[in-house]
Design an enzyme around this catalytic site. Structure first.
Site, PDB file in Angstrom:
ATOM      1  N   ILE A   1       0.343   5.558  -0.433  1.00  0.00           N
ATOM      2  CA  ILE A   1      -0.311   6.821  -0.763  1.00  0.00           C
ATOM      3  C   ILE A   1       0.799   7.808  -1.084  1.00  0.00           C
ATOM      4  CG2 ILE A   1      -1.845   8.661   0.026  1.00  0.00           C
ATOM      5  CD1 ILE A   1      -3.190   5.916  -0.229  1.00  0.00           C
TER       6      ILE A   1
ATOM      7  N   MET B   1       0.852  -1.183   0.000  1.00  0.00           N
ATOM      8  CA  MET B   1       0.000   0.000   0.000  1.00  0.00           C
ATOM      9  C   MET B   1       0.887   1.233   0.000  1.00  0.00           C
ATOM     10  SD  MET B   1      -2.875   1.501   2.648  1.00  0.00           S
ATOM     11  CE  MET B   1      -4.213   0.530   1.983  1.00  0.00           C
TER      12      MET B   1
ATOM     13  N   GLU C   1       0.127  -9.065   4.403  1.00  0.00           N
ATOM     14  CA  GLU C   1       1.483  -9.588   4.283  1.00  0.00           C
ATOM     15  C   GLU C   1       2.477  -8.689   5.015  1.00  0.00           C
ATOM     16  OE1 GLU C   1       4.868 -10.413   0.828  1.00  0.00           O
ATOM     17  OE2 GLU C   1       2.785 -10.073   0.267  1.00  0.00           O
TER      18      GLU C   1
ATOM     19  N   LYS D   1      -2.193  12.135   4.704  1.00  0.00           N
ATOM     20  CA  LYS D   1      -2.923  12.857   5.760  1.00  0.00           C
ATOM     21  C   LYS D   1      -4.315  13.306   5.298  1.00  0.00           C
ATOM     22  CE  LYS D   1       0.809  12.552   8.247  1.00  0.00           C
ATOM     23  NZ  LYS D   1       0.914  11.514   9.316  1.00  0.00           N
ATOM     24  N   LEU D   2      -4.858  12.601   4.303  1.00  0.00           N
ATOM     25  CA  LEU D   2      -6.204  12.915   3.812  1.00  0.00           C
ATOM     26  C   LEU D   2      -7.177  11.760   4.072  1.00  0.00           C
ATOM     27  CD1 LEU D   2      -5.306  14.555   0.364  1.00  0.00           C
ATOM     28  CD2 LEU D   2      -6.064  15.740   2.436  1.00  0.00           C
ATOM     29  N   GLY D   3      -6.735  10.746   4.784  1.00  0.00           N
ATOM     30  CA  GLY D   3      -7.611   9.608   5.079  1.00  0.00           C
ATOM     31  C   GLY D   3      -7.749   8.614   3.950  1.00  0.00           C
ATOM     32  N   LEU D   4      -6.879   8.704   2.930  1.00  0.00           N
ATOM     33  CA  LEU D   4      -7.034   7.839   1.762  1.00  0.00           C
ATOM     34  C   LEU D   4      -6.678   6.379   2.061  1.00  0.00           C
ATOM     35  CD1 LEU D   4      -5.638  10.084  -1.130  1.00  0.00           C
ATOM     36  CD2 LEU D   4      -7.975   9.878  -0.276  1.00  0.00           C
ATOM     37  N   ALA D   5      -5.693   6.160   2.922  1.00  0.00           N
ATOM     38  CA  ALA D   5      -5.326   4.787   3.262  1.00  0.00           C
ATOM     39  C   ALA D   5      -6.493   4.078   3.946  1.00  0.00           C
ATOM     40  CB  ALA D   5      -4.092   4.782   4.167  1.00  0.00           C
ATOM     41  N   THR D   6      -7.165   4.779   4.851  1.00  0.00           N
ATOM     42  CA  THR D   6      -8.339   4.205   5.512  1.00  0.00           C
ATOM     43  C   THR D   6      -9.420   3.875   4.494  1.00  0.00           C
ATOM     44  OG1 THR D   6      -7.884   5.428   7.551  1.00  0.00           O
ATOM     45  CG2 THR D   6     -10.138   4.638   7.236  1.00  0.00           C
TER      46      THR D   6
END
Length: 404
Positions: free
Chosen positions: A230, A228, A263, A236-241
């Site tokens: 970003i 993963m 993994e 810091k925009l919440g995109l990973a969530t």
């Protein structure tokens, strides 16, 4: 004859010299506000992460924001080749970086690179749109992000993804390129949908996640989240969530998915995963306050696995996190009961090792060396307290996010 030692001031930090930009418009070429630097460079320039032979060096790595065509170039004031009269040569920076790039995916001529920018307005996301996410910018405007899933053998997508994954060598430690010929890889790409200066919508690539779909007997699969990333301008925009939640929803709807694993997760990703999983489990019956205070149960594993596709080990972590969420830490009895339960789980491996040694000794086997490697009771108690303190702090940080 000139000696390299005489030119130690020409040994430069690659993390400072290398500059990335995502280019949406030709005016971005000279906009230094868009520059971001790599988090690491040892996979390109070696463990020292240095570049030799330049004064005033700027290594420019430019990507068109949507399709991610790449330009490599260097700018410098002086080079050791000239200073030393040709006796010593500077590192060939472009060639060094190019070795890590797939063939034919970059330009060294800026004009040729800019020609690709003229066509960038036609770039469209690959695959199937799964979700969208709106984030309010600092100036009050709204930013729109969309997440797409791709799992097909499209040559144009594979070429695009080949360029996208070049970022991991600079931003993900010990990362390597995945084999795009393997059909069991599934790709999730996040884009920002924005309006250009003409008021028309365009797409900028913001990040991605890869998932490997392992086979599970008899006709099932176990997706494993692999990579993963970003990109720094979108962090810091919440995109990973949003990416994780989108992946969950995608697989939770598939009956042949046993559970979803990760993994070798980094500490940051594990924290993100704990937050997402805990927030989802808060809505499940088995994780209610009254039930969770009675202790960990197989029913929790069953419900979380059937509903959310969480694996048993992760369910246990979520249980501990949410039990702390509900625990009154000012009630010594309640708080102590919680600590003891977590420490019991942490100590399980140590006790198993002791039991294995005792079993070996009953059979008259020599265990002196094995016992010497194990900490004594006092040392183990100190280690256990340290392990617990780290876990509790991580859980508390996640709980703060859940309550925010």
């Amino acid at each position: 004859m000139a000696q390299i030692q005489e030119y130690q001031d020409l040994v430069l930090d690659a993390l400072e010299a290398v500059e990335f930009k995502l280019i949406r418009d030709k005016t971005d070429i000279n906009n230094d506000a868009l520059i971001f630097h790599p988090a690491m460079a040892h996979q390109i320039f070696g463990e020292s992460e240095t570049i030799f032979g330049y004064q005033g060096l700027h290594v420019r790595v430019l990507y068109t924001a949507g399709p991610l065509h790449i330009y490599l170039g260097v700018e410098y004031e002086k080079r050791v080749n000239e200073i030393s009269g040709g006796e010593i040569k500077a590192d060939d920076v472009v060639a060094t970086i190019a070795q890590s790039l797939p063939d034919g995916c970059y330009f060294i001529n800026l004009d040729e690179f800019l020609k690709t920018l003229d066509k960038a307005d036609k770039f469209q996301p690959f695959g199937e749109k799964l979700s969208e996410y709106t984030r309010r910018a600092d100036d009050g405007s709204e930013r729109l992000f969309e997440i797409y899933q791709c799992d097909y053998k499209s040559s144009s997508f594979i070429k695009f993804f080949t360029r996208l994954q070049t970022f991991i060598l600079w931003f993900v430690d010990a990362a390597s390129y995945i084999d795009t010929d393997d059909a069991q890889w599934c790709y999730f790409i996040c884009y920002e949908k924005y309006k250009n200066k003409d008021g028309e919508y365009q797409y900028a690539t913001a990040g991605y996640t890869t998932v490997y779909e392992y086979y599970a007997y008899p006709q099932n699969k176990r997706p494993r989240i692999s990579q993963m990333l970003i990109l720094p301008p979108f962090q810091k925009l919440g995109l990973a969530t949003q990416l994780v939640e989108t992946i969950y929803k995608f697989y939770q709807s598939q009956k042949n998915v046993v559970d979803i694993t990760v993994e070798d997760p980094s500490e940051d990703f594990q924290r993100l995963r704990n937050f997402v999983d805990a927030r989802l489990c808060l809505e499940l019956k088995c994780f209610s306050r009254d039930i969770i205070k009675k202790g960990f149960t197989k029913e929790m594993v069953r419900e979380a696995r059937e509903t959310l596709k969480l694996n048993p080990r992760q369910v246990r972590k979520v249980y501990e996190l949410l039990r702390l969420y509900y625990t009154n830490v000012h009630d010594e009895k309640e708080y102590k009961a919680y600590r003891l339960e977590v420490k019991k789980r942490l100590n399980a491996v140590y006790y198993k090792q002791l039991k294995d040694l005792q079993k070996m000794e009953r059979y008259k086997m020599d265990t002196e060396m094995l016992r010497a490697r194990l900490p004594n009771v006092k040392q183990r108690m100190e280690q256990l307290q340290e392990e617990y303190a780290l876990i509790e702090q991580d859980y508390k940080n996640t709980i703060d996010k859940l309550r925010a």
